[in-house]
Each structure stands twice: as structure tokens, then as C-alpha cells.
Design an enzyme around this catalytic site. Structure first.
Site, PDB file in Angstrom:
ATOM      1  CD  GLU A   1      -3.657   2.621  -0.857  1.00  0.00           C
ATOM      2  OE1 GLU A   1      -4.655   1.930  -1.053  1.00  0.00           O
ATOM      3  OE2 GLU A   1      -2.587   2.504  -1.459  1.00  0.00           O
TER       4      GLU A   1
ATOM      5  CB  VAL B   1      -0.951   0.042   1.224  1.00  0.00           C
ATOM      6  CG1 VAL B   1      -2.005  -1.043   1.126  1.00  0.00           C
ATOM      7  CG2 VAL B   1      -0.192  -0.045   2.527  1.00  0.00           C
ATOM      8  CB  SER B   2       0.622   4.568  -1.515  1.00  0.00           C
ATOM      9  OG  SER B   2      -0.632   5.019  -1.071  1.00  0.00           O
ATOM     10  CB  THR B   3       3.293   6.569   2.630  1.00  0.00           C
ATOM     11  OG1 THR B   3       3.205   7.521   1.560  1.00  0.00           O
ATOM     12  CG2 THR B   3       4.606   5.829   2.526  1.00  0.00           C
TER      13      THR B   3
END
Length: 196
Positions: free
Chosen positions: A12, A8-10
Site C-alpha cells: 500500500e 499499511v502493508s508494503t
């Protein structure tokens, strides 16, 4: 062995939806990280997975954009997976590189995914430019009002206050004080032309 990769991106929260889907698909071990997909160099879990897989393994992801953000990166990753003697599978796109048709479909889907991301970036750039023309201020709002920031800078340059003391005084984070000092210096620094 089925080896999973979840990211997940930072911005999320958690990888739970991906890891649950991977476990339901029979994946035994999952490499997981919270990182932006923009740079392969800054993804230690991906690098660790790529160095540990071997012949007979299958790398499984929930969706292609979890493992790569561009077709170029995707092809590099798949090349490394295949060089290790492993194979690749995506659960969402139903891609399996064990067959020539699967590899071709994988490249087509990867190209369309990259095209979609570029369209989104372009729409975002156009929208931001239009908002700026209308006078909308971009970025996060400042933590202090202009008057508070001016007073804080006056106090800072007396030398009697630390950044932490100013942050406490104005009920903000020290990074807000650092940004205010930087803005002040940028506005009040004499230009090289003025000095000449």
C-alpha cells in the site's frame, strides 16, 4: 494520553487515512509504519509503542487488522497493553476494553476478522490452483524472452560479462539476471542420482 498506531502493508501507499482519523479522534502521538502485519517481530514501531505506553494511556487504532493479523497476536498485544496499565480502543469497530462487555466484543470481532482472512486465503489458494491447472503461469513475468535469457546465460558462462553488464545489455535489472542464472543452474545441475 491517547497513543495511536497506524500501519499499511508494503504494497500500500500511505497511512494518511488512518492517521487523519486518529487525529480527528484526539490522538496526540501516532506510531506509524509500512510493514506487513504477518509478523509481530518485524514491526519496530509497534514494539516501540508497546514499550513506551504506561498507566493512563489508551492505544487507539483505526481498525483491528492494522495492529494484528491473527486473534492470537491481537490477544498478546492487548495483554501487553493492559500489563502496562493502558487501555485499547478501535475507531472502526467501536471497541473499548475499559469494560467487560467491550473486552468480550473485542474478542468476538477479532475471531471473526481472523475467520474472514482465512476464508480469503483459502479462496486465493483454490483460485491459484485452478489457474495453474489451466496452464496459467503464476508469479511475475520474466524480464527477458527465452531466447534472450539463453543468450545471456551463454555470455555469462564465458566469464567475459558481469551481471551488471548483462543487465545493461538486455535493458533489465541485475536481479533479473541473478534469477536467470539461478533458474539455469537449477535446470542444468546434475541430480545426486545421476552422479551416483
Amino acid at each position: 494520553m491517547l497513543v495511536g498506531y497506524a500501519r499499511v502493508s508494503t504494497q500500500e501507499q500511505e497511512t494518511h487515512a488512518q492517521t487523519d482519523a486518529l487525529r480527528n479522534a484526539g490522538v496526540g502521538f501516532i506510531f506509524s509504519e509500512k510493514r506487513s502485519g504477518g509478523s509481530m517481530a518485524k514491526r519496530p514501531a509497534l514494539e516501540e509503542m508497546l514499550t513506551k505506553i504506561g498507566a493512563g494511556d489508551t492505544v487507539v487504532v483505526y481498525k483491528l487488522d492494522r495492529i494484528a493479523r491473527s486473534l492470537k497476536d491481537l490477544l498478546i498485544i492487548i495483554e501487553r497493553i493492559e500489563a502496562a496499565g493502558a487501555e485499547f480502543r478501535s475507531l472502526t469497530e467501536l471497541i473499548d476494553t475499559r469494560s467487560p462487555a467491550g473486552r468480550m466484543f473485542f474478542q468476538i470481532v477479532g475471531a471473526f476478522a481472523e475467520f474472514e482472512r482465512e476464508l480469503i486465503r483459502e479462496r486465493t489458494r483454490v483460485g491459484m490452483a485452478a489457474a495453474m491447472r489451466r496452464g496459467v503461469k503464476m508469479g511475475r513475468p520474466t524480464a527477458m524472452s527465452e531466447a534472450e535469457e539463453a543468450e545471456a546465460m551463454r555470455l555469462w558462462f564465458t566469464g567475459d560479462y558481469t551481471k551488471i553488464a548483462l543487465a545493461r545489455r538486455y535493458g533489465t535489472h541485475i536481479s533479473s539476471i541473478k534469477r536467470a542464472i539461478k533458474r539455469y543452474r537449477e535446470r542444468h545441475q546434475p541430480s545426486l542420482l545421476d552422479a551416483a
